[in-house]
Design a protein around this motif. Structure first.
Motif, PDB file in Angstrom:
ATOM      1  N   GLY A   1       1.057  -2.684  11.605  1.00  0.00           N
ATOM      2  CA  GLY A   1       1.743  -1.869  10.606  1.00  0.00           C
ATOM      3  C   GLY A   1       1.017  -0.549  10.432  1.00  0.00           C
ATOM      4  O   GLY A   1      -0.086  -0.361  10.924  1.00  0.00           O
ATOM      5  N   SER A   2       1.660   0.368   9.768  1.00  0.00           N
ATOM      6  CA  SER A   2       1.035   1.650   9.545  1.00  0.00           C
ATOM      7  C   SER A   2       1.394   2.154   8.158  1.00  0.00           C
ATOM      8  O   SER A   2       2.536   2.551   7.916  1.00  0.00           O
ATOM      9  N   VAL A   3       0.430   2.136   7.273  1.00  0.00           N
ATOM     10  CA  VAL A   3       0.641   2.639   5.923  1.00  0.00           C
ATOM     11  C   VAL A   3       1.004   4.117   5.988  1.00  0.00           C
ATOM     12  O   VAL A   3       1.925   4.572   5.306  1.00  0.00           O
ATOM     13  N   ALA A   4       0.308   4.874   6.824  1.00  0.00           N
ATOM     14  CA  ALA A   4       0.574   6.311   6.940  1.00  0.00           C
ATOM     15  C   ALA A   4       2.011   6.566   7.382  1.00  0.00           C
ATOM     16  O   ALA A   4       2.693   7.425   6.823  1.00  0.00           O
ATOM     17  N   SER A   5       2.473   5.826   8.360  1.00  0.00           N
ATOM     18  CA  SER A   5       3.838   6.012   8.856  1.00  0.00           C
ATOM     19  C   SER A   5       4.870   5.679   7.787  1.00  0.00           C
ATOM     20  O   SER A   5       5.825   6.422   7.565  1.00  0.00           O
ATOM     21  N   GLU A   6       4.671   4.578   7.088  1.00  0.00           N
ATOM     22  CA  GLU A   6       5.611   4.196   6.034  1.00  0.00           C
ATOM     23  C   GLU A   6       5.555   5.203   4.886  1.00  0.00           C
ATOM     24  O   GLU A   6       6.593   5.605   4.349  1.00  0.00           O
ATOM     25  N   LEU A   7       4.366   5.622   4.517  1.00  0.00           N
ATOM     26  CA  LEU A   7       4.201   6.548   3.405  1.00  0.00           C
ATOM     27  C   LEU A   7       4.925   7.869   3.655  1.00  0.00           C
ATOM     28  O   LEU A   7       5.600   8.390   2.768  1.00  0.00           O
ATOM     29  N   ARG A   8       4.823   8.392   4.850  1.00  0.00           N
ATOM     30  CA  ARG A   8       5.455   9.681   5.127  1.00  0.00           C
ATOM     31  C   ARG A   8       6.977   9.615   5.032  1.00  0.00           C
ATOM     32  O   ARG A   8       7.626  10.633   4.876  1.00  0.00           O
ATOM     33  N   HIS A   9       7.535   8.407   5.082  1.00  0.00           N
ATOM     34  CA  HIS A   9       8.977   8.249   4.953  1.00  0.00           C
ATOM     35  C   HIS A   9       9.427   8.067   3.506  1.00  0.00           C
ATOM     36  O   HIS A   9      10.605   8.227   3.211  1.00  0.00           O
ATOM     37  N   ILE A  10       8.513   7.720   2.595  1.00  0.00           N
ATOM     38  CA  ILE A  10       8.946   7.446   1.224  1.00  0.00           C
ATOM     39  C   ILE A  10       8.472   8.467   0.198  1.00  0.00           C
ATOM     40  O   ILE A  10       8.908   8.416  -0.945  1.00  0.00           O
ATOM     41  N   THR A  11       7.607   9.388   0.580  1.00  0.00           N
ATOM     42  CA  THR A  11       7.159  10.405  -0.371  1.00  0.00           C
ATOM     43  C   THR A  11       7.700  11.773   0.025  1.00  0.00           C
ATOM     44  O   THR A  11       7.939  12.028   1.213  1.00  0.00           O
ATOM     45  N   MET A  12       7.897  12.597  -0.965  1.00  0.00           N
ATOM     46  CA  MET A  12       8.324  13.971  -0.717  1.00  0.00           C
ATOM     47  C   MET A  12       7.125  14.928  -0.731  1.00  0.00           C
ATOM     48  O   MET A  12       7.276  16.105  -0.448  1.00  0.00           O
TER      49      MET A  12
ATOM     50  N   PRO B   1       0.787  -1.231   0.000  1.00  0.00           N
ATOM     51  CA  PRO B   1       0.000   0.000   0.000  1.00  0.00           C
ATOM     52  C   PRO B   1       0.827   1.293   0.000  1.00  0.00           C
ATOM     53  O   PRO B   1       0.593   2.168  -0.829  1.00  0.00           O
ATOM     54  N   ALA B   2       1.779   1.442   0.889  1.00  0.00           N
ATOM     55  CA  ALA B   2       2.534   2.696   0.959  1.00  0.00           C
ATOM     56  C   ALA B   2       3.295   2.957  -0.337  1.00  0.00           C
ATOM     57  O   ALA B   2       3.287   4.074  -0.864  1.00  0.00           O
ATOM     58  N   LYS B   3       3.944   1.937  -0.862  1.00  0.00           N
ATOM     59  CA  LYS B   3       4.710   2.108  -2.105  1.00  0.00           C
ATOM     60  C   LYS B   3       3.794   2.431  -3.285  1.00  0.00           C
ATOM     61  O   LYS B   3       4.124   3.269  -4.126  1.00  0.00           O
ATOM     62  N   GLU B   4       2.653   1.772  -3.364  1.00  0.00           N
ATOM     63  CA  GLU B   4       1.718   2.015  -4.460  1.00  0.00           C
ATOM     64  C   GLU B   4       1.109   3.413  -4.378  1.00  0.00           C
ATOM     65  O   GLU B   4       0.914   4.078  -5.395  1.00  0.00           O
ATOM     66  N   ILE B   5       0.809   3.862  -3.177  1.00  0.00           N
ATOM     67  CA  ILE B   5       0.247   5.204  -2.998  1.00  0.00           C
ATOM     68  C   ILE B   5       1.274   6.257  -3.418  1.00  0.00           C
ATOM     69  O   ILE B   5       0.961   7.196  -4.155  1.00  0.00           O
ATOM     70  N   ALA B   6       2.513   6.097  -2.973  1.00  0.00           N
ATOM     71  CA  ALA B   6       3.570   7.050  -3.332  1.00  0.00           C
ATOM     72  C   ALA B   6       3.798   7.074  -4.844  1.00  0.00           C
ATOM     73  O   ALA B   6       3.919   8.148  -5.446  1.00  0.00           O
ATOM     74  N   ALA B   7       3.835   5.902  -5.461  1.00  0.00           N
ATOM     75  CA  ALA B   7       4.051   5.816  -6.909  1.00  0.00           C
ATOM     76  C   ALA B   7       2.882   6.448  -7.666  1.00  0.00           C
ATOM     77  O   ALA B   7       3.082   7.155  -8.655  1.00  0.00           O
ATOM     78  N   CYS B   8       1.673   6.211  -7.205  1.00  0.00           N
ATOM     79  CA  CYS B   8       0.491   6.772  -7.852  1.00  0.00           C
ATOM     80  C   CYS B   8       0.501   8.295  -7.746  1.00  0.00           C
ATOM     81  O   CYS B   8       0.185   8.987  -8.719  1.00  0.00           O
TER      82      CYS B   8
END
Length: 153
Positions: free
Chosen positions: A121-132, A89-96
């Motif tokens: 797990g936390s999609v929000a937590s992971e996402l904030r680390h991989i998107t600018m 989820p986090a990677k797909e959201i960032a890529a999208c």
């Protein structure tokens, strides 16, 4: 301010929380467009492309769900699109967000803390680390039945 807002939805009651907020935000931003994404993360969704699989029933249901939300938003006068992705989820959201040229990601969070975050797990937590991109996180409210179950656990 924002022109294109990516809204991850999870096909739960938490979606209402973020969608209510995003409607107001989109209007305040001169009718920013809304891109909905749901990331199916079951076995079929994670392997659909590599193994040339058909959509699972769960994925079909998810697609119908996000398309119905997009249709409702369009009837309310918003420009909206729906994307069904599969995988992490986090990677797909960032890529999208990057692919769709979004300038904000707005999502509901569950408010897990500590050990609960480690276990679930936390999609929000992971996402904030991989998107600018800026990520707006709005804590979803628990339903009364969840509050009772949580307080008795």
């Amino acid at each position: 301010m924002y022109e294109r807002i990516l809204v991850p939805v999870e096909h739960t009651e938490y979606d209402d929380v973020i969608l209510t907020h995003v409607r107001k935000l989109a209007r305040a931003c001169n009718d920013a467009s809304i891109v909905l994404i749901h990331v199916a993360d079951g076995w079929a969704a994670r392997n659909i492309n590599q193994l040339d699989l058909r959509e699972s029933e769960e994925m079909k249901s998810d697609r119908e769900y996000i398309e119905a939300i997009a249709d409702a938003l369009e009837k309310e006068g918003y420009e909206a699109e729906a994307i069904l992705a599969g995988g992490d989820p986090a990677k797909e959201i960032a890529a999208c967000a990057e692919r769709e040229k979004c300038d904000l990601i707005a999502m509901a969070t569950h408010g897990h803390r500590g050990l609960s975050d480690v276990i679930r797990g936390s999609v929000a937590s992971e996402l904030r680390h991989i998107t600018m991109l800026p990520v707006l996180m709005l804590r979803g409210n628990l339903h009364p039945s969840e509050s009772v179950a949580r307080s008795t656990a």
